[in-house]
Design a protein around this motif. Structure first.
Motif, PDB file in Angstrom:
ATOM      1  N   THR A  12       0.824  -1.232   0.073  1.00  0.00           N
ATOM      2  CA  THR A  12      -0.009  -0.058   0.178  1.00  0.00           C
ATOM      3  C   THR A  12       0.752   1.200   0.078  1.00  0.00           C
ATOM      4  OG1 THR A  12      -0.252  -0.154   2.240  1.00  0.00           O
ATOM      5  CG2 THR A  12      -2.127  -0.967   1.088  1.00  0.00           C
ATOM      6  N   THR A  48      -5.529  -1.112  -4.876  1.00  0.00           N
ATOM      7  CA  THR A  48      -5.711  -1.277  -3.568  1.00  0.00           C
ATOM      8  C   THR A  48      -6.425  -2.986  -3.711  1.00  0.00           C
ATOM      9  OG1 THR A  48      -5.996   0.923  -3.011  1.00  0.00           O
ATOM     10  CG2 THR A  48      -6.998  -0.802  -1.514  1.00  0.00           C
TER      11      THR A  48
ATOM     12  N   ALA B  25      -5.275   3.497   1.492  1.00  0.00           N
ATOM     13  CA  ALA B  25      -5.301   2.164   1.948  1.00  0.00           C
ATOM     14  C   ALA B  25      -4.204   2.018   3.009  1.00  0.00           C
ATOM     15  CB  ALA B  25      -5.350   1.019   1.116  1.00  0.00           C
ATOM     16  N   ALA B  59     -10.719   3.440   1.278  1.00  0.00           N
ATOM     17  CA  ALA B  59     -10.052   2.801   2.327  1.00  0.00           C
ATOM     18  C   ALA B  59     -10.393   3.845   3.553  1.00  0.00           C
ATOM     19  CB  ALA B  59      -8.781   2.380   2.214  1.00  0.00           C
TER      20      ALA B  59
END
Lengths: 139, 118
Positions: A12, A48, B25, B59
């Motif tokens: 990430t 993601t 995220a 996220a």
């Protein structure tokens, strides 16, 4: 515009590099700030999903992001060799129901479809997954 | 990398979280931790000031979803303020204004907690 690309590890912390790369390419292609933000967010959501679902958070895997453009059409292809996950088959959530039940997750696919003009998924013969995000330059 | 920071302070017994930078995220767990700490100490009146928030992905939005129920069960709320148009658009696209009160400035949101209490 020729095809250019970036390869990043499936982590990430690399999302920011992907967003920067795609934003720069979108700007060079002629998009304005608002569309650039939309494209960068859509690509972030796609990557993601790859990190979490296709590669199940294995940081040794690689994500390939390629951009190309011509005739007013800008395409970003996100490729991985992980578990198949077809976001185009995810049904659009009933947002009111979704929000009133405080659900979490699954918003990324909805965002991608809202932000881009086309979202297509394919599995290539080498068994990689390809997600193609398309945005048209406003006339 | 320090692409996301959270500042925390208190105004009239309301807990203010100031978000700065990029919420994605990678950085969302930081916000999750901040909410967990507030809930652990039974602090349910929360204002999230987004003035310096440059970016949010799903996220980050998911973190607000994860805690709103517990916060409201504790008779509090999560109110959002000072969003840039870019950040607001993402909230709006997902219908969040139906679920969260969003204010132009922080003081308005703080005051709102006391309007309700009257």
């Amino acid at each position: 515009m020729n095809t250019t690309g970036i390869q990043v590890e499936s982590r990430t912390e690399r999302l920011i590099a992907v967003r920067d790369f795609v934003s720069e390419a979108a700007r060079a292609f002629g998009f304005g700030d608002e569309d650039i933000s939309k494209i960068a967010l859509a690509v972030d959501e796609a990557c993601t999903n790859v990190i979490k679902h296709a590669y199940r958070s294995d940081p040794t895997k690689i994500i390939h992001v390629n951009v190309s453009g011509g005739n007013g059409t800008f395409e970003v292809v996100i490729r991985d060799e992980g578990v198949r996950f077809n976001p185009t088959q995810v049904l659009p959530p009933d947002m009111k129901e979704y929000l009133t039940h405080f659900r979490r997750g699954g918003l990324g696919v909805y965002l991608m479809k809202s932000l881009m003009d086309r979202v297509e998924y394919s599995i290539s013969p080498g068994k990689s997954n390809e997600l193609r995000l398309t945005k048209y330059l406003p006339r | 990398m320090s692409e996301f920071k959270i500042g925390q302070r208190e105004v009239e017994n309301v807990n203010i979280l100031e978000l700065k930078g990029y919420l994605d995220a990678h950085t969302a767990p930081k916000l999750e931790e901040a909410f967990q700490n507030l809930l652990k100490s039974q602090r349910f009146r929360i204002v999230v000031n987004c003035r310096d928030l440059s970016y949010i992905s799903s996220a980050g939005l998911g973190v607000f979803m994860a805690f709103i129920e517990d916060v409201r069960n504790g008779k509090g709320d999560i109110k959002l303020t000072n969003m840039s148009p870019k950040v607001y658009n993402v909230f709006d696209l997902l219908g969040f204004p139906l679920l969260y009160e969003i204010f132009k400035d922080e003081q308005e949101a703080v005051t709102r907690f006391f309007d309700r209490a009257k």
